[in-house]
Design an enzyme around this catalytic site. Sequence first.
Site, PDB file in Angstrom:
ATOM      1  N   LYS A  45      45.806  28.731  56.398  1.00 52.47           N
ATOM      2  CA  LYS A  45      44.638  28.780  57.191  1.00 52.47           C
ATOM      3  C   LYS A  45      44.271  27.718  58.398  1.00 52.47           C
ATOM      4  O   LYS A  45      43.513  27.874  59.055  1.00 52.47           O
ATOM      5  CB  LYS A  45      43.340  28.605  56.373  1.00 52.47           C
ATOM      6  N   ASP A  74      47.313  37.684  56.573  1.00 54.03           N
ATOM      7  CA  ASP A  74      46.506  37.698  58.070  1.00 54.03           C
ATOM      8  C   ASP A  74      47.332  37.934  59.505  1.00 54.03           C
ATOM      9  O   ASP A  74      46.876  38.638  60.108  1.00 54.03           O
ATOM     10  CB  ASP A  74      45.831  36.186  57.937  1.00 54.03           C
ATOM     11  N   ASP A  93      39.956  40.914  58.090  1.00 51.58           N
ATOM     12  CA  ASP A  93      41.045  40.479  59.018  1.00 51.58           C
ATOM     13  C   ASP A  93      41.434  41.591  59.816  1.00 51.58           C
ATOM     14  O   ASP A  93      40.760  42.781  59.777  1.00 51.58           O
ATOM     15  CB  ASP A  93      42.348  40.010  58.224  1.00 51.58           C
ATOM     16  N   THR A 140      40.574  26.963  43.905  1.00 51.90           N
ATOM     17  CA  THR A 140      41.485  27.186  45.020  1.00 51.90           C
ATOM     18  C   THR A 140      40.993  27.927  46.453  1.00 51.90           C
ATOM     19  O   THR A 140      41.454  27.535  47.472  1.00 51.90           O
ATOM     20  CB  THR A 140      42.900  27.823  44.582  1.00 51.90           C
ATOM     21  N   GLY A 175      42.158  32.443  39.489  1.00 50.32           N
ATOM     22  CA  GLY A 175      42.097  31.491  38.391  1.00 50.32           C
ATOM     23  C   GLY A 175      43.097  32.294  37.116  1.00 50.32           C
ATOM     24  O   GLY A 175      42.934  31.972  35.999  1.00 50.32           O
ATOM     25  N   LYS A 368      31.642  38.797  16.185  1.00 50.41           N
ATOM     26  CA  LYS A 368      30.873  39.019  15.224  1.00 50.41           C
ATOM     27  C   LYS A 368      29.402  38.185  15.729  1.00 50.41           C
ATOM     28  O   LYS A 368      29.303  37.137  15.764  1.00 50.41           O
ATOM     29  CB  LYS A 368      31.231  38.474  13.868  1.00 50.41           C
ATOM     30  N   CYS A 450      27.911  33.528   8.948  1.00 54.12           N
ATOM     31  CA  CYS A 450      28.923  32.760   8.911  1.00 54.12           C
ATOM     32  C   CYS A 450      30.345  33.154   7.974  1.00 54.12           C
ATOM     33  O   CYS A 450      31.482  33.202   8.566  1.00 54.12           O
ATOM     34  CB  CYS A 450      28.692  31.148   8.892  1.00 54.12           C
TER      35      CYS A 450
HETATM   36  N1  3NM Z   1      42.315  34.993  47.085  1.00 55.01           N
HETATM   37  P1  3NM Z   1      44.258  30.332  41.984  1.00 55.01           P
HETATM   38  S1  3NM Z   1      41.480  34.024  45.047  1.00 55.01           S
HETATM   39  C1  3NM Z   1      44.072  33.318  47.602  1.00 55.01           C
HETATM   40  O1  3NM Z   1      39.844  36.713  45.239  1.00 55.01           O
HETATM   41  C2  3NM Z   1      43.301  33.742  46.991  1.00 55.01           C
HETATM   42  O2  3NM Z   1      41.126  37.269  46.972  1.00 55.01           O
HETATM   43  C3  3NM Z   1      41.536  35.449  46.192  1.00 55.01           C
HETATM   44  O3  3NM Z   1      44.096  30.869  43.444  1.00 55.01           O
HETATM   45  C4  3NM Z   1      40.666  36.435  46.163  1.00 55.01           C
HETATM   46  O4  3NM Z   1      45.506  31.047  41.489  1.00 55.01           O
HETATM   47  C5  3NM Z   1      42.645  32.993  45.545  1.00 55.01           C
HETATM   48  O5  3NM Z   1      44.679  28.828  42.027  1.00 55.01           O
HETATM   49  C6  3NM Z   1      42.981  31.651  45.323  1.00 55.01           C
HETATM   50  O6  3NM Z   1      43.154  30.407  41.003  1.00 55.01           O
HETATM   51  C7  3NM Z   1      43.883  32.021  43.899  1.00 55.01           C
HETATM   52 MG    MG Z   2      42.275  36.639  55.092  1.00 48.13          MG
END
Ligand code: 3NM
Ligand code: MG
Length: 531
Positions: A45, A74, A93, A140, A175, A368, A450
């Site tokens: 970026k 992009d 984009d 990220t 994630g 549960k 429990c």
């Molecule tokens: N795009 P990680 S989430 C580049 O939701 C990117 O469009 C996303 O990074 C979207 O695998 C993301 O470390 C980052 O969680 C994913």
């Molecule tokens: Mg983009």
Amino acid sequence: MKPSVDYSVYLVTDSTAAILGDADLAQVVEAAVRGGTTVVQYREKNSDTGALIETAKRLLQVTRRLGVPLLINDRVDVALAIGCEGVHIGQDDIDIASSRRLLGPDAIIGVTASTKEEAITAAAAGADYLGIGTVFATQTKDNSKHIIGTAGLRSILDSLAEAGHGATATVCIGGINASNVQRVLYQSAAPSKHLDGVAVVSAIVAVADPEAASRNLATLVRDPPPFASGLPLDPSSTAGSASISARDILAEVPGVIRAVAETAPLSHNMTNLVVQNFSANVALAIGASPIMANYAEEAADLARLGGALVVNMGTVTPDGLENYLQALRAYNAAGRPVVYDPVGAGATAVRRAAVRRIMAGGYLDVIKGNEGEITTVLGEDATQVQQKGVDSAPSGLDVTARARLVRRLAARERNVVLMTGAIDVVSDGTRTFAVSNGHPLMGEVTGTGCALGTTVSAFLAAQRRPNGGEDGDRLAGVVAALLHYEIAAERAAVRSDVQGPGTFVPAFLDELARIRRMTVEGDLKWLEAAE
Ligand code: 3NM
Ligand code: MG
């Protein structure tokens, strides 16, 4: 001709110091592809165009040599300049039609989608694949629009199939890592469409050994998840059994009770201080082998013993929570069942946060809880359910409404959900049953809820074969546990030596053991007992 792309392990690069560190991007990509990454997206970026093209060329040398496609995030101009396989474009984009015009019919064009509308529009406009997310919150990418979870993923896949775009490839992003990838693939699968792969950044770029991480992910994506061996991967294949009647389920009950008695499965309880002794005694009475072990370093060894885990957060602490999560990963990895008892789930902010961590932390075969707890686990708006303490409150909803909640959660999680109450409701998302056995005295003794979790864990353990696969029906296993338990309570409550909660407890343990013995010996008429 357009190349056919294997989307199973999709690497998205990130050159920021926090993710890449001081590693060399081309070397990371090379290691990843050697490990099993099947497609690479160069995402950058903050660079000038000249530098972008420079790096993209280096990456293309690697991907060409190793035979996987390279896509540019992009920047259609960069893709054109270096002549790579295609681009990935976001919602803000350049549009698909312009990209296609510039790149030609054989280019791979992928699009980010976070809603049904975005997904269908992109598929209709000719996207070759969709990157669907954000699945889980991730550091990220901080500007991700929507966190959609596995349920959001599934509903997008479902809409795509329904709109006639079943053939458009899909990966998910956000994630994803080795500890959640299998359950994400499993839980996101819609009846007629599942993901083709997963896209990751940090799980490959931010680790010390990208090749090993990539190899591990590739294996996890391709192998059937251990927790689901024997369970239908394609949810539509349970549709055929939707007509199974209560009688069919009941017919399985004695067999599971016998299997518990005969195999004495381990019930590993990470449970609260109040109920440890009672739960252990209940486990013994039904013929299981209890261990109360809250230290997760033991979990991997214990998971190999063919039992099941109970995560009961009745006395949750920060340490305890980390232990639950580690044990959950160990049991998931070993393919052994996990029962989650979200005790007092809505009572405090700490518990609501714990619910979110645990729900995101792995696959839970059974959840549960009482009405408040199940509602909290289900609810996006957890604050709506303010519970007092951890005791079960009188039900606010009628049985139909409760059944709807239970079915919805089970369908969302692709597991079995059991809501306890005067009438218990249990569902696997397709089949839903109400059970009205039990006795009000159970509500006057602490730990009866429990210890039911402990009982369910033993039944699931007895059903699941050591090498994966299921003996019988998981829903029937839960119903069997419930009936064994509730009918023992009924029988205990009417005994002449039972005068109240104090005398009820030993009588209840006796009746649990008696039902086990009578079932093993074939002396109990189960269909009649359960009427
Ligand atoms: N795009 P990680 S989430 C580049 O939701 C990117 O469009 C996303 O990074 C979207 O695998 C993301 O470390 C980052 O969680 C994913
Ligand atoms: Mg983009």
